[in-house]
Design a protein around this motif. Structure first.
Motif, mmCIF file in Angstrom:
data_model
loop_
_atom_site.group_PDB
_atom_site.id
_atom_site.type_symbol
_atom_site.label_atom_id
_atom_site.label_comp_id
_atom_site.label_asym_id
_atom_site.label_seq_id
_atom_site.Cartn_x
_atom_site.Cartn_y
_atom_site.Cartn_z
ATOM 1 N N LEU A 6 103.963 66.688 82.236
ATOM 2 C CA LEU A 6 103.755 66.152 80.895
ATOM 3 C C LEU A 6 102.273 65.867 80.648
ATOM 4 O O LEU A 6 101.540 65.504 81.563
ATOM 5 N N ASP A 7 101.843 66.037 79.398
ATOM 6 C CA ASP A 7 100.490 65.609 79.037
ATOM 7 C C ASP A 7 100.408 64.080 79.052
ATOM 8 O O ASP A 7 99.461 63.510 79.591
ATOM 9 N N PHE A 8 101.370 63.443 78.434
ATOM 10 C CA PHE A 8 101.432 61.985 78.441
ATOM 11 C C PHE A 8 102.784 61.528 77.898
ATOM 12 O O PHE A 8 103.496 62.279 77.223
ATOM 13 N N ILE A 9 103.112 60.290 78.219
ATOM 14 C CA ILE A 9 104.263 59.623 77.609
ATOM 15 C C ILE A 9 103.755 58.868 76.390
ATOM 16 O O ILE A 9 102.778 58.121 76.479
ATOM 17 N N LEU A 10 104.395 59.073 75.254
ATOM 18 C CA LEU A 10 104.005 58.367 74.035
ATOM 19 C C LEU A 10 105.107 57.384 73.654
ATOM 20 O O LEU A 10 106.190 57.770 73.216
ATOM 21 N N TYR A 11 104.820 56.110 73.864
ATOM 22 C CA TYR A 11 105.741 55.056 73.425
ATOM 23 C C TYR A 11 105.389 54.701 71.978
ATOM 24 O O TYR A 11 104.241 54.340 71.684
ATOM 25 N N ALA A 12 106.367 54.794 71.098
ATOM 26 C CA ALA A 12 106.164 54.475 69.683
ATOM 27 C C ALA A 12 107.220 53.453 69.282
ATOM 28 O O ALA A 12 108.419 53.736 69.370
ATOM 29 N N GLN A 13 106.767 52.280 68.853
ATOM 30 C CA GLN A 13 107.721 51.198 68.617
ATOM 31 C C GLN A 13 107.685 50.681 67.181
ATOM 32 O O GLN A 13 106.626 50.334 66.661
ATOM 33 N N HIS A 14 108.859 50.663 66.569
ATOM 34 C CA HIS A 14 108.973 50.128 65.213
ATOM 35 C C HIS A 14 108.928 48.613 65.240
ATOM 36 O O HIS A 14 108.990 47.967 66.291
ATOM 37 N N GLY A 15 108.859 48.024 64.053
ATOM 38 C CA GLY A 15 108.740 46.580 63.949
ATOM 39 C C GLY A 15 109.904 45.915 63.252
ATOM 40 O O GLY A 15 111.048 46.380 63.313
ATOM 41 N N LEU A 30 101.656 63.099 66.355
ATOM 42 C CA LEU A 30 100.635 62.865 67.377
ATOM 43 C C LEU A 30 100.884 63.635 68.665
ATOM 44 O O LEU A 30 99.973 63.809 69.474
ATOM 45 N N ALA A 31 102.098 64.067 68.873
ATOM 46 C CA ALA A 31 102.500 64.634 70.160
ATOM 47 C C ALA A 31 101.997 66.059 70.357
ATOM 48 O O ALA A 31 101.804 66.812 69.397
ATOM 49 N N THR A 32 101.795 66.407 71.610
ATOM 50 C CA THR A 32 101.571 67.792 72.009
ATOM 51 C C THR A 32 102.927 68.386 72.412
ATOM 52 O O THR A 32 103.918 67.651 72.522
ATOM 53 N N ASP A 54 97.263 59.675 57.170
ATOM 54 C CA ASP A 54 95.943 59.101 57.435
ATOM 55 C C ASP A 54 95.945 58.267 58.717
ATOM 56 O O ASP A 54 94.958 58.235 59.454
ATOM 57 N N VAL A 55 97.048 57.597 58.980
ATOM 58 C CA VAL A 55 97.170 56.830 60.218
ATOM 59 C C VAL A 55 97.148 57.770 61.421
ATOM 60 O O VAL A 55 96.466 57.517 62.419
ATOM 61 N N ALA A 56 97.873 58.864 61.304
ATOM 62 C CA ALA A 56 97.894 59.850 62.388
ATOM 63 C C ALA A 56 96.500 60.418 62.635
ATOM 64 O O ALA A 56 96.082 60.598 63.795
ATOM 65 N N THR A 57 95.767 60.682 61.564
ATOM 66 C CA THR A 57 94.409 61.231 61.709
ATOM 67 C C THR A 57 93.492 60.260 62.427
ATOM 68 O O THR A 57 92.717 60.654 63.313
ATOM 69 N N VAL A 58 93.566 58.989 62.060
ATOM 70 C CA VAL A 58 92.721 57.975 62.704
ATOM 71 C C VAL A 58 93.046 57.867 64.193
ATOM 72 O O VAL A 58 92.149 57.762 65.036
ATOM 73 N N ILE A 59 94.330 57.912 64.520
ATOM 74 C CA ILE A 59 94.730 57.821 65.930
ATOM 75 C C ILE A 59 94.233 59.028 66.708
ATOM 76 O O ILE A 59 93.683 58.898 67.811
#
Length: 302
Positions: A6-15, A30-32, A192-197
């Motif tokens: 894997l390139d990385f594990i991406l943890y994405a958490q809602h609120g 954001l993922a590859t 826009d959030v994705a671009t900044v990240i």
């Protein structure tokens, strides 16, 4: 099924008051092709109750996932309370920090949500309000010293994203990006959030790139240390009166609302509000003493 290399594990958490759908869509932006996305749905109703069971649920998922991929880097994106959950999880597991390439907090009230403090002013435990009103800057700043951290805030109404005041998202040692015009909810999946990240991930910035605080930063940080203070919206700044002016032209202003709640504001020489906060009745004396201390140390006549 275990995925190799894997390139990385991406943890994405809602609120709060949310499910995992929107934040998962941001994660996919954001993922590859070789990213493992982990975006738990904690349950809409559960997010209104207490944060501790939510922290435990995310922690357990992370323990199991990290064990399956012990050599894979980790990246974390949390929206609103999702960012707070991950601050608590990372605080419990400093052994993971060396694996975390990036921590991104999107519209997270790290300093405490002002709406939550209004709903539960005495921290009695009114639903999730006490948990959202908690100041977690100490935890966040310690983590950001060791993990490259990005704060993203929205400015929808000249002071907040419509839900979270800009000031409550800020803390030391992290990069900060403000996105004008974006509301709290839309930031869960906005392009826009994705671009900044992505820009943050590809930048060559290091932990040492954070600038040293100037006098204004030091002043705001001191106010944020007042026991019981909560960062607030700037909307009431025009009602405040100047208490004193610092040697750099920065002014401290105060205002007491009709309920007797003390507010404090920091304004630049041009009259723009740079910070606002409030304390409940139990902590008014703490604020008064801090303002006296600041006046003695930094005013022109000191």
């Amino acid at each position: 099924m275990v995925i190799d290399k894997l390139d990385f594990i991406l943890y994405a958490q809602h609120g709060w008051a949310d499910t995992g759908k929107a934040i998962a869509s941001l994660a996919h932006r954001l993922a590859t092709p070789k990213t493992l996305i982990v975006a738990p749905n904690l349950g809409f109703v559960n997010t209104w109750l207490q944060i501790n069971p939510l922290i435990q649920a995310v922690e357990q998922i992370a323990i199991e996932t990290n064990a399956r991929y012990p050599d894979t880097p980790i990246r974390i994106v949390g929206h609103s309370m999702g960012g707070l959950i991950w601050l608590e999880v990372l605080n419990r597991h400093p052994e993971w920090w060396s694996r975390v390439e990036s921590l991104v907090l999107v519209a997270s009230p790290v300093g405490g949500a002002d709406l939550a403090r209004v709903l539960d002013p005495l921290s009695l435990g009114v639903g999730i309000a006490r948990d959202l009103g908690k100041n977690r800057r100490g935890i966040a700043e310690a983590i950001a010293k060791e993990i490259p951290t990005l704060i993203i805030a929205g400015d929808f109404d000249n002071g907040s994203d419509g839900t979270i005041p800009i000031g409550s998202t800020k803390f030391r040692n992290a990069q900060f990006v403000l996105l004008p015009g974006l509301s709290h909810a839309i930031m869960r999946h906005h392009s826009d959030v994705a671009t900044v990240i992505k820009d943050f991930w590809t930048s060559e910035k290091t932990l040492t790139d954070i600038p040293d605080p100037d006098l204004t930063d030091i002043l705001i940080q001191r106010l944020q240390l007042v026991s019981g203070i909560t960062d607030a919206h700037h909307r009431d700044f025009t009602k405040a009166q100047v208490c004193f002016t610092l040697e750099n032209g920065i002014s401290i202003c105060t205002w007491k609302n009709p309920l007797g709640i003390d507010h404090v504001f920091v304004s630049c020489p041009e009259g723009k509000c740079l910070y606002s906060g409030f304390v409940g009745w139990l902590h008014s004396e703490n604020l008064r003493q801090t303002l006296q201390e600041i006046e003695r140390k930094f005013t022109k006549n000191s």
